[in-house]
Design a protein around this motif. Structure first.
Motif, PDB file in Angstrom:
ATOM      1  N   GLY A 190       0.849  -1.469   0.007  1.00 45.86           N
ATOM      2  CA  GLY A 190      -0.072  -0.080  -0.094  1.00 45.86           C
ATOM      3  C   GLY A 190       0.859   1.208   0.028  1.00 45.86           C
ATOM      4  N   GLU A 191       0.519   2.251   0.559  1.00 45.99           N
ATOM      5  CA  GLU A 191       1.101   3.601   0.736  1.00 45.99           C
ATOM      6  C   GLU A 191       2.435   3.508   1.109  1.00 45.99           C
ATOM      7  N   SER A 192       2.635   2.666   2.128  1.00 46.22           N
ATOM      8  CA  SER A 192       4.402   2.599   2.710  1.00 46.22           C
ATOM      9  C   SER A 192       5.095   2.120   1.657  1.00 46.22           C
ATOM     10  N   ARG A 193       4.698   0.959   1.099  1.00 47.28           N
ATOM     11  CA  ARG A 193       5.423   0.197   0.136  1.00 47.28           C
ATOM     12  C   ARG A 193       5.682   1.442  -1.146  1.00 47.28           C
ATOM     13  N   GLU A 194       4.753   2.019  -1.490  1.00 42.18           N
ATOM     14  CA  GLU A 194       4.937   2.948  -2.374  1.00 42.18           C
ATOM     15  C   GLU A 194       6.093   3.969  -2.203  1.00 42.18           C
ATOM     16  N   ARG A 195       6.319   4.112  -0.956  1.00 39.27           N
ATOM     17  CA  ARG A 195       7.445   5.091  -0.616  1.00 39.27           C
ATOM     18  C   ARG A 195       8.628   4.380  -0.838  1.00 39.27           C
ATOM     19  N   LEU A 196       8.624   3.123  -0.545  1.00 41.89           N
ATOM     20  CA  LEU A 196       9.730   2.258  -0.229  1.00 41.89           C
ATOM     21  C   LEU A 196      10.330   2.106  -1.675  1.00 41.89           C
ATOM     22  N   SER A 236       6.177  -6.968  -5.199  1.00 42.59           N
ATOM     23  CA  SER A 236       5.248  -8.493  -5.334  1.00 42.59           C
ATOM     24  C   SER A 236       5.433  -9.013  -3.626  1.00 42.59           C
ATOM     25  N   ALA A 237       6.415  -8.623  -3.072  1.00 42.26           N
ATOM     26  CA  ALA A 237       6.495  -9.443  -1.809  1.00 42.26           C
ATOM     27  C   ALA A 237       5.302  -9.292  -0.865  1.00 42.26           C
ATOM     28  N   PRO A 238       4.808 -10.177   0.075  1.00 45.90           N
ATOM     29  CA  PRO A 238       3.752  -9.810   0.790  1.00 45.90           C
ATOM     30  C   PRO A 238       4.240  -9.071   2.158  1.00 45.90           C
ATOM     31  N   ALA A 239       5.451  -9.021   2.301  1.00 49.08           N
ATOM     32  CA  ALA A 239       6.090  -8.252   3.551  1.00 49.08           C
ATOM     33  C   ALA A 239       7.546  -7.946   3.494  1.00 49.08           C
ATOM     34  N   THR A 240       7.860  -6.964   3.777  1.00 48.38           N
ATOM     35  CA  THR A 240       9.184  -6.239   3.574  1.00 48.38           C
ATOM     36  C   THR A 240       9.642  -5.584   4.983  1.00 48.38           C
ATOM     37  N   PRO A 284      17.033 -11.174   1.172  1.00 44.78           N
ATOM     38  CA  PRO A 284      17.648  -9.810   1.531  1.00 44.78           C
ATOM     39  C   PRO A 284      18.523  -9.059   0.778  1.00 44.78           C
ATOM     40  N   MET A 285      18.583  -7.721   0.713  1.00 43.63           N
ATOM     41  CA  MET A 285      18.906  -6.777  -0.340  1.00 43.63           C
ATOM     42  C   MET A 285      19.689  -5.763   0.168  1.00 43.63           C
ATOM     43  N   ALA A 286      21.006  -5.561  -0.428  1.00 45.99           N
ATOM     44  CA  ALA A 286      21.626  -4.455  -0.027  1.00 45.99           C
ATOM     45  C   ALA A 286      21.566  -3.466  -1.030  1.00 45.99           C
ATOM     46  N   GLY A 287      20.988  -3.498  -1.979  1.00 53.85           N
ATOM     47  CA  GLY A 287      20.786  -2.360  -3.214  1.00 53.85           C
ATOM     48  C   GLY A 287      19.751  -1.747  -2.999  1.00 53.85           C
ATOM     49  N   PHE A 288      19.727  -0.557  -2.299  1.00 59.66           N
ATOM     50  CA  PHE A 288      18.877   0.472  -2.312  1.00 59.66           C
ATOM     51  C   PHE A 288      19.675   1.724  -1.587  1.00 59.66           C
ATOM     52  N   ASP A 289      19.069   2.945  -1.778  1.00 63.48           N
ATOM     53  CA  ASP A 289      19.479   4.227  -1.155  1.00 63.48           C
ATOM     54  C   ASP A 289      19.298   4.291   0.044  1.00 63.48           C
ATOM     55  N   ALA A 290      20.264   4.142   1.128  1.00 60.49           N
ATOM     56  CA  ALA A 290      19.932   3.838   2.308  1.00 60.49           C
ATOM     57  C   ALA A 290      19.493   5.535   2.861  1.00 60.49           C
ATOM     58  N   ASP A 291      20.061   6.541   2.215  1.00 62.17           N
ATOM     59  CA  ASP A 291      19.585   8.065   2.819  1.00 62.17           C
ATOM     60  C   ASP A 291      18.171   8.251   2.623  1.00 62.17           C
ATOM     61  N   PHE A 301      20.165  -0.514   6.882  1.00 63.94           N
ATOM     62  CA  PHE A 301      21.287  -1.115   6.103  1.00 63.94           C
ATOM     63  C   PHE A 301      21.145  -2.293   5.576  1.00 63.94           C
ATOM     64  N   MET A 302      19.745  -2.825   5.447  1.00 65.94           N
ATOM     65  CA  MET A 302      19.367  -4.046   4.800  1.00 65.94           C
ATOM     66  C   MET A 302      18.006  -4.042   4.644  1.00 65.94           C
ATOM     67  N   VAL A 303      17.234  -4.398   3.343  1.00 68.46           N
ATOM     68  CA  VAL A 303      16.035  -4.466   3.312  1.00 68.46           C
ATOM     69  C   VAL A 303      15.820  -5.966   2.881  1.00 68.46           C
ATOM     70  N   ILE A 304      14.845  -6.841   3.591  1.00 71.59           N
ATOM     71  CA  ILE A 304      14.629  -7.837   3.230  1.00 71.59           C
ATOM     72  C   ILE A 304      13.083  -8.285   2.960  1.00 71.59           C
ATOM     73  N   ASN A 305      12.938  -8.795   1.639  1.00 66.85           N
ATOM     74  CA  ASN A 305      11.534  -9.365   1.038  1.00 66.85           C
ATOM     75  C   ASN A 305      11.422 -10.606   1.726  1.00 66.85           C
ATOM     76  N   VAL A 306      10.009 -10.654   2.598  1.00 69.58           N
ATOM     77  CA  VAL A 306       9.486 -11.989   3.282  1.00 69.58           C
ATOM     78  C   VAL A 306       8.360 -12.545   2.583  1.00 69.58           C
ATOM     79  N   GLY A 307       8.254 -13.831   2.341  1.00 62.11           N
ATOM     80  CA  GLY A 307       7.130 -14.476   1.872  1.00 62.11           C
ATOM     81  C   GLY A 307       7.305 -15.933   1.272  1.00 62.11           C
ATOM     82  N   HIS A 308       6.506 -16.210   0.388  1.00 64.39           N
ATOM     83  CA  HIS A 308       6.713 -17.804  -0.119  1.00 64.39           C
ATOM     84  C   HIS A 308       7.109 -17.437  -1.659  1.00 64.39           C
ATOM     85  N   PRO A 309       7.839 -18.666  -2.036  1.00 63.61           N
ATOM     86  CA  PRO A 309       8.489 -18.539  -3.476  1.00 63.61           C
ATOM     87  C   PRO A 309       7.412 -18.409  -4.631  1.00 63.61           C
TER      88      PRO A 309
END
Lengths: 204, 204
Positions: free
Chosen positions: A68-74, A88-92, A153-160, A175-183
């Motif tokens: 939703g709105e939060s994910r659109e900002r991320l 597409s991840a159900p949770a991040t 897990p992902m390191a490729g993002f703009d931390a600022d 320092f890290m963003v991790i998508n969580v869900g089912h394959p």
């Protein structure tokens, strides 16, 4: 655990758990529509919180980003290749460390709260906070798997940009963003090679 | 896993494994005489090596220090409070990160070896190496427990002295020392408090 397993592999957990947590676990890059439950996400913290940290300092902070709105900002703060996954991840989860972790020290180290003085200098405080949050990230990924979910897990993002959007006024640094869900489909590539013990391990 | 467990806790591993790895696991500070086997120590790496790292970079290097002459060199580099533990543990691992982890990049990331150019700058290379080695330290501690051993991780040591004694000429830098074995008498204090989800976790 069967007797055979005991004899061939000196594990204290059964093979199914060892496969789920380590041997067969993979970082996934696509997600199915299968939802995750709030109970599962809550249980991740209830497991990982027990992992040891320096003087029990626990500097990791977890921000669950809902669709939703939060994910659109991320999503725009993610590297381009990480945007479709994150969309597409159900949770991040955004993993950050608390630059002011010392403010909780008396609570987590009640028998010797004065030891916080070791970290009066900002450089030492930030270094210890960051390092131990990375350590806790290892526990987090294991706990995601222990509740039956998969981590990407992902390191490729703009931390600022992530900090501006989600950590404003908190003193937390992502320092890290991790998508969580089912394959989903084509969730993994072929597993990449691991270093041999000859490279990574020695005995003296 | 019993039906009751499934209903009350959404775990994919059984309660015994969750207790062993997370909920009942403790950092121990005394060790019994019970030995550890070479197979157990080898299996720790065979499990932990599968944990994900940035571009599969695997910067962690493990040095197992055996009782005897090697341990005699390690003990004086430990903080005073950590010396008796290290003297009595059946095995001790020095965890270091490889400052030249990029030299193995073509081997661990064979589909895009040119991506190593992202880490041409020394500061970025060291930062990524150190952070991912701390991440792998989390997997290491979980793997120690998975093989049925107990870990006593320590940050209190003179890293320069440890590097001078054990990492000379390798480009490896020590950041944690972990005693491994079975609990002795008074192996643990009362467990220290963990932060509540209200402090460590939020949902946006």
């Amino acid at each position: 655990m069967t007797v055979e397993t005991t004899m061939t592999r000196p594990l204290a957990i059964d093979d199914e758990a060892a496969d789920l947590l380590f041997r067969e676990a993979r970082s996934i890059r696509t997600f199915s529509d299968e939802p995750v439950s709030a109970e599962q996400l809550a249980e991740i913290y209830e497991l990982m919180k027990f992992g040891p940290t320096l003087m029990n300092n626990q500097p990791l902070r977890i921000t669950w980003v809902e669709p939703g709105e939060s994910r659109e900002r991320l999503v725009p703060a993610m590297a381009e290749g990480n945007r479709p996954k994150t969309q597409s991840a159900p949770a991040t989860a955004i993993l950050s460390f608390d630059t002011a972790w010392t403010e909780h020290f008396a609570e987590v180290f009640p028998h010797a709260p004065q030891a916080v003085e070791m970290f009066a200098e900002e450089g030492a405080r930030l270094e210890v906070g960051k390092n131990n949050a990375w350590l806790q990230a290892g526990y987090f990924i294991m706990a995601v798997r222990a509740v039956g979910l998969h981590a990407g897990p992902m390191a490729g993002f703009d931390a600022d940009a992530v900090d501006a959007a989600f950590n404003e006024g908190t003193g937390h640094r992502s320092f890290m963003v991790i998508n969580v869900g089912h394959p989903g489909e084509d969730a993994v590539h072929e597993r990449l090679p691991r270093l041999t013990p000859g490279v990574a391990v020695r005995t003296v």
